[in-house]
Design an enzyme around this catalytic site. Structure first.
Site, PDB file in Angstrom:
ATOM      1  NE  ARG A 109      -4.037  -1.858   2.216  1.00 47.47           N
ATOM      2  CZ  ARG A 109      -4.459  -2.480   3.315  1.00 47.47           C
ATOM      3  NH1 ARG A 109      -4.040  -2.087   4.506  1.00 47.47           N
ATOM      4  NH2 ARG A 109      -5.302  -3.481   3.224  1.00 47.47           N
ATOM      5  CB  CYS A 141     -11.967  -3.085   5.790  1.00 50.33           C
ATOM      6  SG  CYS A 141     -11.163  -3.773   7.234  1.00 50.33           S
ATOM      7  CG  HIS A 234     -15.385  -2.213   9.466  1.00 49.75           C
ATOM      8  ND1 HIS A 234     -15.713  -3.412  10.055  1.00 49.75           N
ATOM      9  CD2 HIS A 234     -14.080  -2.335   9.065  1.00 49.75           C
ATOM     10  CE1 HIS A 234     -14.663  -4.228   9.999  1.00 49.75           C
ATOM     11  NE2 HIS A 234     -13.662  -3.600   9.406  1.00 49.75           N
TER      12      HIS A 234
HETATM   13  P1  NAP Z   1      -7.537 -15.529   6.192  1.00 54.89           P
HETATM   14  O1  NAP Z   1      -8.962 -15.905   6.346  1.00 54.89           O
HETATM   15  O2  NAP Z   1      -6.600 -15.895   7.272  1.00 54.89           O
HETATM   16  O3  NAP Z   1      -7.000 -16.169   4.774  1.00 54.89           O
HETATM   17  C1  NAP Z   1      -5.634 -16.146   4.430  1.00 54.89           C
HETATM   18  C2  NAP Z   1      -5.373 -16.854   3.080  1.00 54.89           C
HETATM   19  O4  NAP Z   1      -3.960 -16.858   2.860  1.00 54.89           O
HETATM   20  C3  NAP Z   1      -5.830 -18.323   3.025  1.00 54.89           C
HETATM   21  O5  NAP Z   1      -6.264 -18.639   1.722  1.00 54.89           O
HETATM   22  C4  NAP Z   1      -4.543 -19.101   3.333  1.00 54.89           C
HETATM   23  O6  NAP Z   1      -4.505 -20.411   2.772  1.00 54.89           O
HETATM   24  C5  NAP Z   1      -3.515 -18.219   2.663  1.00 54.89           C
HETATM   25  N1  NAP Z   1      -2.188 -18.411   3.265  1.00 54.89           N
HETATM   26  C6  NAP Z   1      -1.866 -18.318   4.573  1.00 54.89           C
HETATM   27  N2  NAP Z   1      -0.545 -18.588   4.753  1.00 54.89           N
HETATM   28  C7  NAP Z   1      -0.039 -18.847   3.513  1.00 54.89           C
HETATM   29  C8  NAP Z   1       1.255 -19.220   3.034  1.00 54.89           C
HETATM   30  N3  NAP Z   1       2.321 -19.341   3.856  1.00 54.89           N
HETATM   31  N4  NAP Z   1       1.416 -19.404   1.710  1.00 54.89           N
HETATM   32  C9  NAP Z   1       0.364 -19.269   0.855  1.00 54.89           C
HETATM   33  N5  NAP Z   1      -0.901 -18.950   1.260  1.00 54.89           N
HETATM   34  C10 NAP Z   1      -1.097 -18.741   2.576  1.00 54.89           C
HETATM   35  O7  NAP Z   1      -7.377 -13.958   6.010  1.00 54.89           O
HETATM   36  P2  NAP Z   1      -8.441 -12.875   5.429  1.00 54.89           P
HETATM   37  O8  NAP Z   1      -9.227 -12.257   6.506  1.00 54.89           O
HETATM   38  O9  NAP Z   1      -9.152 -13.499   4.288  1.00 54.89           O
HETATM   39  O10 NAP Z   1      -7.460 -11.724   4.918  1.00 54.89           O
HETATM   40  C11 NAP Z   1      -6.699 -11.876   3.712  1.00 54.89           C
HETATM   41  C12 NAP Z   1      -5.951 -10.563   3.439  1.00 54.89           C
HETATM   42  O11 NAP Z   1      -6.890  -9.514   3.220  1.00 54.89           O
HETATM   43  C13 NAP Z   1      -5.076 -10.130   4.626  1.00 54.89           C
HETATM   44  O12 NAP Z   1      -3.898  -9.555   4.127  1.00 54.89           O
HETATM   45  C14 NAP Z   1      -5.954  -9.098   5.338  1.00 54.89           C
HETATM   46  O13 NAP Z   1      -5.216  -8.167   6.072  1.00 54.89           O
HETATM   47  C15 NAP Z   1      -6.680  -8.440   4.152  1.00 54.89           C
HETATM   48  N6  NAP Z   1      -7.971  -7.816   4.441  1.00 54.89           N
HETATM   49  C16 NAP Z   1      -8.933  -8.464   5.153  1.00 54.89           C
HETATM   50  C17 NAP Z   1     -10.175  -7.838   5.352  1.00 54.89           C
HETATM   51  C18 NAP Z   1     -11.306  -8.500   6.100  1.00 54.89           C
HETATM   52  O14 NAP Z   1     -12.363  -7.843   6.274  1.00 54.89           O
HETATM   53  N7  NAP Z   1     -11.180  -9.755   6.555  1.00 54.89           N
HETATM   54  C19 NAP Z   1     -10.420  -6.579   4.818  1.00 54.89           C
HETATM   55  C20 NAP Z   1      -9.426  -5.951   4.076  1.00 54.89           C
HETATM   56  C21 NAP Z   1      -8.216  -6.576   3.895  1.00 54.89           C
HETATM   57  P3  NAP Z   1      -4.896 -21.741   3.627  1.00 54.89           P
HETATM   58  O15 NAP Z   1      -6.404 -21.773   3.706  1.00 54.89           O
HETATM   59  O16 NAP Z   1      -4.360 -22.848   2.819  1.00 54.89           O
HETATM   60  O17 NAP Z   1      -4.259 -21.595   4.967  1.00 54.89           O
END
Ligand code: NAP
Length: 343
Positions: A109, A141, A234
């Site tokens: 970012r 977000c 939010h």
């Molecule tokens: P999450 O549910 O923990 O999902 C993470 C993803 O990354 C999963 O598909 C996981 O695969 C994969 N991953 C984890 N470790 C890895 C590795 N070593 N190598 C390759 N893949 C890996 O997280 P999330 O909430 O979806 O967030 C994802 C991103 O979006 C983050 O950077 C977060 O900060 C951002 N974000 C989230 C939100 C929100 O509202 N949740 C909003 C804006 C931005 P596996 O299933 O195989 O472990």
């Protein structure tokens, strides 16, 4: 129009699943590849995903075999929902190999040649991008909700200072997020790194392009970020000070008169009406308003004078749609439509 094949990095996580759900039946894009961690690679999407969306897993995605994050991809457009511990290097690698990356992670970012794109605010920031390392990021977000909430006022009356308090949904913490024991009947007054992201990202988003770089806006923001027992949405309360003064009616008119660059471009994810303006003094509320109308819109209410700064308001936006996957899809649509990327 032949559909454009897209890949999702981290497609098994909370944001990744939102991409899968939102892209089902998208008129331009079709999911063709999904990556995740080595624990999931080699398995079918259905067998390794703890599906949390209310709609069923789309039929055509169920049997996609998950790839590792270093495998070759055939899709030019790549949406990233990777954990930030790996997103930085993985996104950079795919960008170097010529893919167009639309990222939700924090890692790039603040990179000089990557914009934090919200097309309704700063589509012109795309001119700073390095075409050989094409990474367009989404804001955090909470910052997305804040930026869209204040932009019509900033554009006309120039906000100099603001204080924002967030009430952030559990889904913003990924799955499973905080335990029920920790979050039910409770407010957690700390989200690691969140206040700093809000305070700095807003300056870049509102910045102006000079000599191919983004000059940060001088707005001074102070953020209090809280996790609350709300599933999606939010809410932010904002008090703000402007350089030029206006009446409350004039502030309200900023939203009614706002015209977005995206409105008439035919982008599938651009809201027809960006702002839902409430006059009832107990709205917007996540429970009542997050799914009403359009989840890509921002709800605004309680516009009133502030006795310390100038004005105050409440805003609400969907964190995993407008603030994450939906925002990225809109960014990609904008880049395709304007031919900033050639497919
Ligand atoms: P999450 O549910 O923990 O999902 C993470 C993803 O990354 C999963 O598909 C996981 O695969 C994969 N991953 C984890 N470790 C890895 C590795 N070593 N190598 C390759 N893949 C890996 O997280 P999330 O909430 O979806 O967030 C994802 C991103 O979006 C983050 O950077 C977060 O900060 C951002 N974000 C989230 C939100 C929100 O509202 N949740 C909003 C804006 C931005 P596996 O299933 O195989 O472990």
């Amino acid at each position: 129009m032949k559909k454009i094949k897209v890949a999702i990095l981290g497609g098994t996580g909370a944001v990744g699943q939102k991409f899968v759900a939102l892209l089902d039946n998208h008129p331009w894009f079709e999911i063709s590849e999904i990556t995740a961690s080595s624990n999931s690679a080699g398995k079918t999407y259905e067998s390794c995903t703890n599906w949390r969306e209310i709609t069923p897993i789309p039929e055509r995605v169920r049997n996609i075999i998950i790839k590792n994050c270093d495998e070759k991809l055939n899709s030019q457009i790549v949406f990233s929902a990777l954990d930030s511990s790996v997103a930085g290097d993985v996104e950079k690698l795919y960008a170097k190999n010529g893919h167009y990356i639309f990222s939700n992670s924090k890692n790039h970012r603040m990179s000089e040649r990557s914009p934090i794109l919200i097309p309704e605010i700063n589509a012109d920031h795309l001119q700073i991008i390095d075409p050989k390392n094409f990474i367009v990021t989404n804001a955090n977000c909470t910052t997305t909700v804040l930026a869209l909430a204040i932009y019509p006022i900033h554009q006309k009356y120039q906000i100099t200072e603001l204080i924002v308090t967030s009430m952030q949904a559990i889904s913003g913490a990924g799955y499973p997020g905080p335990s029920a024991n920790d979050i039910m009947n409770n407010v957690i007054p700390f989200i690691d790194g969140e206040e700093q992201k809000v305070e700095t990202e807003i300056k870049k988003i509102l910045g102006t392009v000079k000599n191919s770089t983004i000059v940060f806006d001088e707005i001074c923001a102070s953020a209090h970020c809280n996790r609350v027992p709300v599933f999606d949405g939010h809410t932010v309360t904002v008090s703000l000070k402007t350089k030029k003064k206006a009446t409350i009616q004039e502030i309200e008119n900023c939203y009614n008169d706002f015209s977005s660059i995206t409105t008439n471009m035919g982008l599938p994810f651009a809201p027809k009406k960006l702002y839902n303006l409430f006059t009832a003094n107990n709205r917007p509320q996540p429970k009542l308003d997050i799914f009403s109308d359009n989840t890509m819109a921002i709800s605004i209410g309680r516009l009133r004078p502030c006795s310390i700064l100038d004005y105050k308001l409440v805003a609400l936006g969907h964190n995993t749609i407008r603030g994450a996957a939906g925002g990225s899809i809109l960014n990609a649509e904008y880049c395709v439509k304007t031919k900033i990327i050639s497919i």
